[in-house]
Scaffold this active site. Structure first.
Site, PDB file in Angstrom:
ATOM      1  N   PRO A 100     -22.701   6.479 -48.803  1.00  0.00           N
ATOM      2  CA  PRO A 100     -23.098   7.220 -49.997  1.00  0.00           C
ATOM      3  C   PRO A 100     -23.202   8.720 -49.694  1.00  0.00           C
ATOM      4  CG  PRO A 100     -24.585   5.384 -49.618  1.00  0.00           C
ATOM      5  CD  PRO A 100     -23.697   5.495 -48.414  1.00  0.00           C
ATOM      6  N   SER A 102     -25.264  10.733 -50.833  1.00  0.00           N
ATOM      7  CA  SER A 102     -26.660  11.150 -50.761  1.00  0.00           C
ATOM      8  C   SER A 102     -27.307  10.835 -49.414  1.00  0.00           C
ATOM      9  CB  SER A 102     -27.460  10.489 -51.877  1.00  0.00           C
ATOM     10  OG  SER A 102     -27.426   9.078 -51.740  1.00  0.00           O
ATOM     11  N   CYS A 103     -26.612  10.111 -48.534  1.00  0.00           N
ATOM     12  CA  CYS A 103     -27.155   9.743 -47.224  1.00  0.00           C
ATOM     13  C   CYS A 103     -26.604  10.676 -46.162  1.00  0.00           C
ATOM     14  CB  CYS A 103     -26.794   8.304 -46.866  1.00  0.00           C
ATOM     15  SG  CYS A 103     -27.579   7.084 -47.932  1.00  0.00           S
ATOM     16  N   VAL A 104     -27.480  11.066 -45.238  1.00  0.00           N
ATOM     17  CA  VAL A 104     -27.052  11.931 -44.138  1.00  0.00           C
ATOM     18  C   VAL A 104     -26.649  11.124 -42.936  1.00  0.00           C
ATOM     19  CG1 VAL A 104     -28.281  13.974 -44.847  1.00  0.00           C
ATOM     20  CG2 VAL A 104     -29.446  12.281 -43.452  1.00  0.00           C
TER      21      VAL A 104
END
Length: 104
Positions: A100, A102-104
């Site tokens: 995703p 939004s994930c680091v």
């Protein structure tokens, strides 16, 4: 990109182990990837996996944790129990999706 055999299926993976082509995904691949992560998939896992795949098909990318929580009704704490260590990333990987955004 590397070709890997998962559950008897040749699939294309990126350097982090995510499928590069979600159309290569199936339930056997999901179960094998889950087992590799130390998980046995249950009904709650499948609710999240099915949501992730459906949502990604509509939105064009894997959903983040907040969207998963809001849309499935499964609480964040439970999602962390189901997909420990990074639920957004792990749920996406097992769902045959890219990491995703939004994930680091």
């Amino acid at each position: 990109m590397a070709v890997s055999n998962i559950a008897g299926h040749n699939v294309d993976l990126d350097e982090k182990g995510y499928l590069t082509d979600s159309s290569q995904w199936n339930r056997e691949i999901a179960e094998s990837m889950a087992a590799e992560a130390g998980l046995t998939l249950n009904e709650d896992h499948w609710t999240i996996i099915n949501f992730c795949r459906d949502d990604a098909a509509k939105q064009g990318s894997a959903p983040g944790l907040r969207r998963i929580t809001k849309q499935t009704g499964i609480k964040t704490k439970r999602i962390y129990q189901l997909f420990p260590g990074g639920p957004g990333k792990l749920a996406s990987k097992i769902s045959g999706l890219k990491k995703p955004q939004s994930c680091v």
